[in-house]
Motif scaffolding. Structure first.
Motif, PDB file in Angstrom:
ATOM      1  N   TRP A  50       0.537  -1.124   0.323  1.00 36.70           N
ATOM      2  CA  TRP A  50      -0.289   0.423  -0.064  1.00 36.70           C
ATOM      3  C   TRP A  50       0.977   1.380  -0.340  1.00 36.70           C
ATOM      4  N   PRO A  51       1.450   1.576  -0.975  1.00 34.52           N
ATOM      5  CA  PRO A  51       2.976   2.829  -1.293  1.00 34.52           C
ATOM      6  C   PRO A  51       1.707   4.238  -0.932  1.00 34.52           C
ATOM      7  N   PHE A  52       0.644   4.189  -1.532  1.00 35.01           N
ATOM      8  CA  PHE A  52       0.295   5.348  -1.981  1.00 35.01           C
ATOM      9  C   PHE A  52      -0.228   6.450  -1.086  1.00 35.01           C
ATOM     10  N   GLY A  53       0.301   7.305  -0.398  1.00 40.17           N
ATOM     11  CA  GLY A  53       0.122   8.435   0.583  1.00 40.17           C
ATOM     12  C   GLY A  53       0.768   7.966   1.866  1.00 40.17           C
ATOM     13  N   ALA A  82      17.054  -3.078  -6.641  1.00 41.24           N
ATOM     14  CA  ALA A  82      16.369  -2.094  -6.728  1.00 41.24           C
ATOM     15  C   ALA A  82      16.757  -2.213  -8.573  1.00 41.24           C
ATOM     16  N   ILE A  83      17.639  -2.488  -8.872  1.00 39.52           N
ATOM     17  CA  ILE A  83      17.234  -2.628 -10.404  1.00 39.52           C
ATOM     18  C   ILE A  83      16.305  -3.347 -10.939  1.00 39.52           C
ATOM     19  N   ILE A  97      -1.913   4.752 -18.041  1.00 38.92           N
ATOM     20  CA  ILE A  97      -2.630   4.173 -17.255  1.00 38.92           C
ATOM     21  C   ILE A  97      -0.708   3.880 -16.284  1.00 38.92           C
ATOM     22  N   GLY A  98      -0.035   3.031 -16.053  1.00 39.46           N
ATOM     23  CA  GLY A  98       0.309   2.782 -15.106  1.00 39.46           C
ATOM     24  C   GLY A  98       1.620   3.845 -14.946  1.00 39.46           C
ATOM     25  N   ILE A  99       2.194   5.502 -15.054  1.00 39.29           N
ATOM     26  CA  ILE A  99       3.024   6.202 -14.493  1.00 39.29           C
ATOM     27  C   ILE A  99       2.835   6.126 -13.612  1.00 39.29           C
ATOM     28  N   PRO A 100       1.645   6.483 -12.485  1.00 39.15           N
ATOM     29  CA  PRO A 100       1.568   6.770 -11.044  1.00 39.15           C
ATOM     30  C   PRO A 100       2.210   5.084 -10.594  1.00 39.15           C
ATOM     31  N   LEU A 106       9.160   3.337  -8.298  1.00 36.28           N
ATOM     32  CA  LEU A 106      10.484   3.206  -8.297  1.00 36.28           C
ATOM     33  C   LEU A 106      10.953   4.485  -6.423  1.00 36.28           C
ATOM     34  N   LYS A 107       9.686   4.603  -5.792  1.00 34.19           N
ATOM     35  CA  LYS A 107       9.525   5.368  -4.660  1.00 34.19           C
ATOM     36  C   LYS A 107      10.052   4.010  -3.780  1.00 34.19           C
ATOM     37  N   LEU A 108      10.358   2.584  -4.046  1.00 37.48           N
ATOM     38  CA  LEU A 108      10.059   1.739  -3.473  1.00 37.48           C
ATOM     39  C   LEU A 108      12.390   0.990  -3.459  1.00 37.48           C
ATOM     40  N   ILE A 109      12.983   1.797  -4.384  1.00 39.15           N
ATOM     41  CA  ILE A 109      14.032   2.236  -4.467  1.00 39.15           C
ATOM     42  C   ILE A 109      14.829   2.311  -3.273  1.00 39.15           C
ATOM     43  N   PRO A 110      14.893   3.409  -2.793  1.00 39.13           N
ATOM     44  CA  PRO A 110      15.605   3.686  -1.104  1.00 39.13           C
ATOM     45  C   PRO A 110      15.650   2.715  -0.210  1.00 39.13           C
ATOM     46  N   VAL A 111      13.794   2.416   0.219  1.00 37.45           N
ATOM     47  CA  VAL A 111      13.988   1.349   0.862  1.00 37.45           C
ATOM     48  C   VAL A 111      14.257  -0.191   0.670  1.00 37.45           C
ATOM     49  N   SER A 112      14.397  -0.017  -0.815  1.00 36.28           N
ATOM     50  CA  SER A 112      15.594  -1.970  -1.038  1.00 36.28           C
ATOM     51  C   SER A 112      16.313  -1.363  -1.199  1.00 36.28           C
ATOM     52  N   LEU A 113      16.980  -0.349  -1.036  1.00 35.62           N
ATOM     53  CA  LEU A 113      18.765  -0.699  -0.902  1.00 35.62           C
ATOM     54  C   LEU A 113      19.624  -0.672   0.522  1.00 35.62           C
TER      55      LEU A 113
END
Length: 124
Positions: A50-53, A82-83, A97-100, A106-113
């Protein structure tokens, strides 16, 4: 609008990402030494569901063990995660439609790194 995006994300990507991170968390918790990585995987799984918000913020009091754990995580799993997030966001960016959802990926990259010493907080 966030709820609609979260439901779409949940159906098309969130469940699968969360299941992958949860499975990694279970495996890490079975091995006693990697329990901190397992807890971090569960935290990422909830964020991937549930990433939005919500957003990720660094904990300034994380400490040296968090830094060492993040270095190990980065080499073993973080760079590959990250890759994977970048590669899966490219087809999402191609469709309008998939842009959001690509942005959420991409918002998941910092926490996955660097998951240790990160907190997932409400975006508002």
């Amino acid at each position: 609008m966030r709820t609609i995006l979260n439901v779409i994300w949940l159906v098309f990507a969130g469940v699968w990402l969360a299941m992958g991170y949860a499975l990694a968390g279970i495996i890490c918790c079975v091995l006693i030494v990697t329990i901190p990585f397992g807890i971090a995987s569960f935290r990422i799984a909830s964020y991937a569901l549930w990433p939005f918000g919500r957003t990720v913020e660094r904990d300034p009091d994380a400490g040296v063990f968090s830094l060492l754990g993040n270095i190990i995580w980065f080499v073993v799993a973080g760079i590959w995660l990250a890759i994977g997030h970048v590669v899966t966001s490219i087809p999402l960016f191609i469709s309008i439609i998939g842009i959001p959802m690509a942005i959420a990926n991409l918002k998941l990259i910092p926490v996955s790194l660097l998951p240790l010493g990160a907190r997932i907080v409400p975006g508002d």
